[in-house]
Write a protein that holds these residues in place. Structure first.
Motif, PDB file in Angstrom:
ATOM      1  N   LEU B 132      17.001  52.024  78.643  1.00  0.00           N
ATOM      2  CA  LEU B 132      16.111  52.743  80.323  1.00  0.00           C
ATOM      3  C   LEU B 132      16.945  51.755  80.804  1.00  0.00           C
ATOM      4  N   GLU B 133      16.356  50.476  80.722  1.00  0.00           N
ATOM      5  CA  GLU B 133      16.732  49.217  81.539  1.00  0.00           C
ATOM      6  C   GLU B 133      18.140  49.097  82.011  1.00  0.00           C
ATOM      7  N   THR B 135      20.566  51.698  81.636  1.00  0.00           N
ATOM      8  CA  THR B 135      20.854  53.325  82.712  1.00  0.00           C
ATOM      9  C   THR B 135      20.790  52.901  84.426  1.00  0.00           C
ATOM     10  N   LEU B 136      19.301  52.442  84.284  1.00  0.00           N
ATOM     11  CA  LEU B 136      19.041  52.124  86.008  1.00  0.00           C
ATOM     12  C   LEU B 136      19.829  51.288  86.116  1.00  0.00           C
ATOM     13  N   ASP B 137      20.515  50.652  85.793  1.00  0.00           N
ATOM     14  CA  ASP B 137      21.686  49.665  86.774  1.00  0.00           C
ATOM     15  C   ASP B 137      22.644  50.610  86.706  1.00  0.00           C
ATOM     16  N   GLU B 138      23.698  50.971  85.911  1.00  0.00           N
ATOM     17  CA  GLU B 138      24.099  52.361  85.434  1.00  0.00           C
ATOM     18  C   GLU B 138      23.775  53.127  86.787  1.00  0.00           C
ATOM     19  N   LEU B 139      22.935  53.340  87.518  1.00  0.00           N
ATOM     20  CA  LEU B 139      22.566  54.476  88.399  1.00  0.00           C
ATOM     21  C   LEU B 139      22.372  53.885  89.885  1.00  0.00           C
ATOM     22  N   ASP B 140      22.547  52.485  89.936  1.00  0.00           N
ATOM     23  CA  ASP B 140      21.994  50.968  90.823  1.00  0.00           C
ATOM     24  C   ASP B 140      23.869  51.469  91.150  1.00  0.00           C
ATOM     25  N   ALA B 142      26.324  52.770  90.759  1.00  0.00           N
ATOM     26  CA  ALA B 142      26.573  54.737  91.089  1.00  0.00           C
ATOM     27  C   ALA B 142      26.768  54.284  92.529  1.00  0.00           C
ATOM     28  N   ARG B 143      25.521  54.259  92.717  1.00  0.00           N
ATOM     29  CA  ARG B 143      24.298  54.420  94.579  1.00  0.00           C
ATOM     30  C   ARG B 143      26.416  53.871  95.303  1.00  0.00           C
ATOM     31  N   GLU B 144      25.983  52.121  94.990  1.00  0.00           N
ATOM     32  CA  GLU B 144      26.686  51.171  95.540  1.00  0.00           C
ATOM     33  C   GLU B 144      27.819  51.911  95.574  1.00  0.00           C
ATOM     34  N   ASP B 239      27.140  43.396 102.938  1.00  0.00           N
ATOM     35  CA  ASP B 239      26.643  42.399 103.301  1.00  0.00           C
ATOM     36  C   ASP B 239      26.870  41.013 102.590  1.00  0.00           C
ATOM     37  N   LEU B 245      18.457  42.418  94.260  1.00  0.00           N
ATOM     38  CA  LEU B 245      17.009  42.471  94.407  1.00  0.00           C
ATOM     39  C   LEU B 245      16.149  42.822  92.725  1.00  0.00           C
ATOM     40  N   VAL B 246      16.144  41.686  92.785  1.00  0.00           N
ATOM     41  CA  VAL B 246      14.801  41.818  91.978  1.00  0.00           C
ATOM     42  C   VAL B 246      13.867  42.943  91.440  1.00  0.00           C
TER      43      VAL B 246
END
Lengths: 246, 246
Positions: B132-133, B135-140, B142-144, B239, B245-246
């Motif tokens: 999960l962790e 995948t969330l990193d990959e999602l971030d 992807a959004r960048e 930026d 951001l943690v």
DNA sequence: TGTCCGACTTGATCCTGATCAATGTGATGT
DNA sequence: ACATCACATTGATCAGGATCAAGTCGGACA
């Protein structure tokens, strides 16, 4: 896309958001979730969170639509997520939102206090499993979106967005995607532009173009009729076989 | 980006991929993983999987770089993922890859047979949590990437990619990102174009532009020197405070 | 040594979508 | 009924990248 069905039975007073994180709720879990939840409502256009804001909650969209956006210093912005009922906001283990979260339409969310939610997640593995599944779905749609942003023409982008919104609407109300369907755009031209990586003028021109071509009809600014969905989908550039990969 | 450190102690013969799915391996788990794993190697340019292929495994990148790409019928393609050592390929509960997976450099992956891996995941919750962790990193990221694709100019896209590759290289070898750093581009101009949503000609011109401006130096086609990393980062449009951001 | 080939560069031109600017429309409140 | 305001449309022009078309470079191999 594995969305939760819009169905209130089984989940008492707060059905959607419970089932969004847990499709096998037992009463102890429901009770636990009930005890740490609270609601917030926002009007269309209001900001829910600014990038960098401290987040004391994770949340689930109950009603309405929210967007996640990334901004650059000079004002350029790109929408990076569109959150519908049952979608999840926030991330276990993260204290600040890296994105602006904005209410696109009037919006109600159900918030869970972060600390107890995280504790609960550790104790109930199927909640973590459900979150993983939702996150993977989001990753897939982010990747689809990347293809749109990187390689599609303005024309194809608009057709894709309309197809997505129409299909979504059809699913929401449990209609089979139908020719002749009518729905209201939930997004302003500017929000559409932010979604698609275009300017609002280009969005407007492309909408007018589709209208002149007879592929869509417009009544007012927001109400759209799609006489022949296949004709619209033919403009998206997408693979037509559309078989969902399981 | 929460990458696994490139460190072999603690995890025996197959350190990276184990720790990629599990940062708290105990010996029973290691033994289990060992029993269902096998390796595959590919040469640069070789295809690992075609979109739609049946996948009998999930896998972890051991050495080299792989890309995930989406294609359109007419041949346009967009890279949607760049997989480095420790990154994960495949998805529990899915039998076919929705993407083309290609070896960008020479590549070794460690495969786990899917069925037993999924069973193991159910029994060991921290593997699910770790996935999960990741995948969330990959999602971030992807959004960048979506911001880059939707809103950045060709110039900014190239500067961003070089910054990413340089930073990544610096982390991999545990160097602090340094002025004067030298590294080899792992990507062809065409792969860079696919990553950035540009044509290879535009990539080439922008590289020449950065070279003429003295922001980078090129030796041969692939070796890049960055005399002043801050100057490169100033061209990305990003930026500058860069606080994760943690 | 030459030639072959793939990866890359550079040039000329075109075209899509951005930009700047003016105008239109409909909902709201007075 | 009118003013106002946010949202949307339309027009004119411009420019950033795409496209089409030669060339260049460097390594592999005969």
């Amino acid at each position: 896309m594995n969305k939760i069905a819009f169905d209130t039975k089984n989940c008492g007073t707060c059905p959607i958001q419970h089932r969004a994180v847990c499709s096998h709720c037992d009463s102890a879990e429901l009770q636990m979730l009930d005890s740490i939840k609270y609601y917030r409502s926002y009007e269309a256009g209001q900001s829910v969170l600014w990038a960098g804001d401290h987040m004391e909650f994770v949340a689930s969209v109950v009603l309405g639509i929210a967007s996640l956006s990334q901004g650059m210093e000079d004002g350029r912005t790109q929408m990076v997520g569109l959150l519908l009922p049952s979608d999840f906001i926030g991330r276990p283990g993260r204290n600040a939102s890296p994105y602006d979260v904005v209410a696109v339409t009037d919006l109600t969310i159900c918030c869970f206090r972060k600390k107890p939610f995280e504790e609960m997640m550790l104790k109930t593995p199927h909640i973590a499993a459900r979150l993983l599944e939702m996150t993977l779905d989001e990753l897939d749609s982010a990747r689809e979106w990347m293809l749109l942003l990187g390689r599609k023409t303005a024309h194809e982008k608009i057709a894709s967005l309309l197809t997505i919104l129409a299909t979504r609407d059809a699913n929401l109300y449990k209609k089979i995607p139908l020719d002749g369907m009518v729905f209201d755009l939930p997004l302003t031209r500017e929000a559409m532009a932010d979604y698609l990586g275009l300017t609002l003028e280009t969005v407007s021109r492309q909408m007018s173009g589709l209208k002149k071509a007879g592929i869509i009809q417009l009544e007012g600014k927001r109400r759209v009729t799609i006489p022949d969905i296949a004709r619209l989908m033919a403009e998206t550039g997408d693979d037509m076989d559309g078989g969902m990969l399981v």
